[in-house]
Enzyme design. Structure first.
Site, PDB file in Angstrom:
ATOM      1  N   ARG A 124       1.304  -1.044  -0.025  1.00  0.00           N
ATOM      2  CA  ARG A 124       0.180  -0.054   0.196  1.00  0.00           C
ATOM      3  C   ARG A 124       0.981   1.354   0.066  1.00  0.00           C
ATOM      4  O   ARG A 124       2.397   1.189   0.117  1.00  0.00           O
ATOM      5  CB  ARG A 124      -0.561   0.235   0.763  1.00  0.00           C
ATOM      6  CG  ARG A 124      -2.506  -0.911   1.165  1.00  0.00           C
ATOM      7  CD  ARG A 124      -3.315  -0.947   2.382  1.00  0.00           C
ATOM      8  NE  ARG A 124      -3.642   0.114   2.550  1.00  0.00           N
ATOM      9  CZ  ARG A 124      -3.025   1.151   3.649  1.00  0.00           C
ATOM     10  NH1 ARG A 124      -2.266   0.625   4.979  1.00  0.00           N
ATOM     11  NH2 ARG A 124      -3.764   2.310   3.881  1.00  0.00           N
ATOM     12  N   LYS A 189       4.044  -7.037  12.235  1.00  0.00           N
ATOM     13  CA  LYS A 189       3.536  -6.703  10.464  1.00  0.00           C
ATOM     14  C   LYS A 189       4.002  -9.161   9.899  1.00  0.00           C
ATOM     15  O   LYS A 189       4.899  -8.690   9.915  1.00  0.00           O
ATOM     16  CB  LYS A 189       3.754  -6.021   9.314  1.00  0.00           C
ATOM     17  CG  LYS A 189       3.077  -6.348   8.227  1.00  0.00           C
ATOM     18  CD  LYS A 189       2.763  -4.542   8.126  1.00  0.00           C
ATOM     19  CE  LYS A 189       1.550  -4.963   6.685  1.00  0.00           C
ATOM     20  NZ  LYS A 189       1.978  -3.768   6.140  1.00  0.00           N
ATOM     21  N   ARG A 318      -1.558   4.457  12.841  1.00  0.00           N
ATOM     22  CA  ARG A 318      -0.258   4.876  14.328  1.00  0.00           C
ATOM     23  C   ARG A 318      -0.404   4.478  15.901  1.00  0.00           C
ATOM     24  O   ARG A 318      -0.973   5.666  15.760  1.00  0.00           O
ATOM     25  CB  ARG A 318       1.258   5.531  13.995  1.00  0.00           C
ATOM     26  CG  ARG A 318       1.581   5.911  12.639  1.00  0.00           C
ATOM     27  CD  ARG A 318       2.881   4.725  12.715  1.00  0.00           C
ATOM     28  NE  ARG A 318       3.941   5.848  11.400  1.00  0.00           N
ATOM     29  CZ  ARG A 318       3.365   4.462  10.597  1.00  0.00           C
ATOM     30  NH1 ARG A 318       2.129   3.351  10.397  1.00  0.00           N
ATOM     31  NH2 ARG A 318       3.585   4.770   9.092  1.00  0.00           N
TER      32      ARG A 318
HETATM   33  C1  BTN Z   1       1.138  -4.418   2.191  1.00  0.00           C
HETATM   34  O1  BTN Z   1       0.359  -4.406   3.712  1.00  0.00           O
HETATM   35  O2  BTN Z   1       1.220  -3.188   1.695  1.00  0.00           O
HETATM   36  C2  BTN Z   1      -0.341  -4.075   1.131  1.00  0.00           C
HETATM   37  C3  BTN Z   1       0.895  -5.362   0.750  1.00  0.00           C
HETATM   38  C4  BTN Z   1       0.090  -6.265  -0.601  1.00  0.00           C
HETATM   39  C5  BTN Z   1       1.347  -7.793  -1.419  1.00  0.00           C
HETATM   40  C6  BTN Z   1       0.885  -8.523  -1.974  1.00  0.00           C
HETATM   41  S1  BTN Z   1       1.564  -9.770  -2.141  1.00  0.00           S
HETATM   42  C7  BTN Z   1       0.344 -10.499  -3.815  1.00  0.00           C
HETATM   43  C8  BTN Z   1       0.957  -9.113  -4.324  1.00  0.00           C
HETATM   44  N1  BTN Z   1       1.532  -8.699  -5.295  1.00  0.00           N
HETATM   45  C9  BTN Z   1       1.935  -7.516  -4.956  1.00  0.00           C
HETATM   46  O3  BTN Z   1       2.242  -7.341  -5.334  1.00  0.00           O
HETATM   47  N2  BTN Z   1       0.553  -7.174  -3.442  1.00  0.00           N
HETATM   48  C10 BTN Z   1       0.346  -7.837  -3.428  1.00  0.00           C
END
Ligand code: BTN
Length: 323
Positions: A124, A189, A318
């Site tokens: 994100r 996380k 946060r």
């Molecule tokens: C976050 O917490 O920032 C979201 C992370 C999401 C990661 C997943 S891995 C599979 C899919 N492909 C990506 O490029 N991102 C999501």
């Protein structure tokens, strides 16, 4: 040309393999094997070399296995999925499905894409998602929604709830959710969700739901800018099947009933409810008491006695100080 994939498959057991044996199996010279082994570190794999014994991975890998995933995936979910794609190297599983959706190569209800490695894994708010080879889970599923983008309100929260459901069969300690959809274990996380949408805002659209779960993060050279945790020891194939099944069940129900089925469970899993938090949006910071979520999935913050609903994928939450 030696395929990385074949070499990794040979080494996945974590045992020693001599250069001679690898050269024989791959039908190339020992020098070619050695050159290729050196390149594996770029994929996040650590290869140990011991004189007289050969080469091995510093930790064994459970590679993704389509038959195993299908074996653990109930028939009801298999019936909904058009393609279950298992890829070795890809930029991002989300980008892969988005690309197909944009070029109208998808007409089915749902497809699933898993990869061993993402060279451009995305999180994100434009962040990178660290995606070493064969260690974690990188999964995307796309879903055709007929009701336009408005029908997706609260979807990311429902996704968080069903990820926790999928994890519940693995006997883990203290899994919780941080708004909008971070998965935490013991407060750190464990995984995240990235939802992207293609199509008509008012008419049919396709949501690509990307899920990243840290399963077996390699110990070396991992640069993640926040405290993280992994599952260690959980089968990636079993977890993949459980996640796909929970997501398909949820998406089917969410389409007709929205978030309401998942509200109570989300509230119970909320890691920050009753705590003082700061919500950051660019330069703007709003601080207050975290009061959980509204019916539409917005985060509710009590700022000096006034409740404010906060929305949007660009917000970051946060903990500040305790009340
Ligand atoms: C976050 O917490 O920032 C979201 C992370 C999401 C990661 C997943 S891995 C599979 C899919 N492909 C990506 O490029 N991102 C999501």
């Amino acid at each position: 040309m030696i395929s990385d994939e074949t070499l990794i498959q040979l080494l996945a057991d974590g045992h020693f393999h001599s250069g001679e044996e690898l050269a024989l199996q791959l039908n190339v010279s020992r020098t070619a094997v050695w050159k290729r082994l050196k390149k594996l570190s770029a994929l996040g794999l650590a290869v140990e070399s011991v004189k007289g014994r050969g080469y091995r991975l510093s930790q064994p890998l459970e590679l993704l296995n389509k038959e195993l995933i299908e074996h653990h995936l109930p028939e009801s979910s298999q019936a909904v999925i058009d393609q279950l794609m298992l890829l070795s190297l890809i930029d991002s599983t989300n980008s892969h499905l988005l690309g197909k959706a944009k070029s109208n190569h998808i007409s089915s209800k749902a497809n699933v894409c898993l990869a061993e490695y993402q060279s451009g894994g995305r999180g994100r708010r434009g962040r990178q998602w660290v995606s070493p080879y064969g260690s974690n889970l990188y999964l995307s599923i796309d879903w055709q929604f007929d009701g336009g983008v408005a029908a997706l309100e609260g979807l990311s929260l429902a996704v968080g709830v069903v990820i926790v459901r999928a994890l519940s069969s693995f006997d883990l300690s203290d899994v919780s959710l941080k708004w909008p959809n971070d998965i935490l274990m013991d407060g750190e996380k464990l995984g995240g969700v990235l939802i992207e949408v293609v199509g008509d805002h008012a008419g049919p659209c396709r949501a690509v739901i990307g899920v990243g779960i840290n399963v077996n993060m390699p110990a070396q050279d991992i640069e993640i800018d926040q405290p993280w945790v992994d599952l260690k020891g959980v089968s990636r194939n079993h977890l993949a099947a459980a996640l796909i099944h929970e997501l398909i069940e949820m998406l089917t129900l969410f389409e007709s009933d929205g978030l309401k089925e998942y509200m109570k469970e989300w509230q119970q899993l909320d890691a920050f409810k009753g705590k003082m938090v700061s919500v950051i949006s660019g330069q703007k910071i709003v601080s207050g008491l975290c009061c959980g979520i509204a019916d539409n999935g917005a985060l509710v913050i009590d700022v000096d006695g006034v409740k404010q609903n906060m929305h949007g994928g660009e917000l970051s939450l946060r903990l500040s100080h305790e009340p």
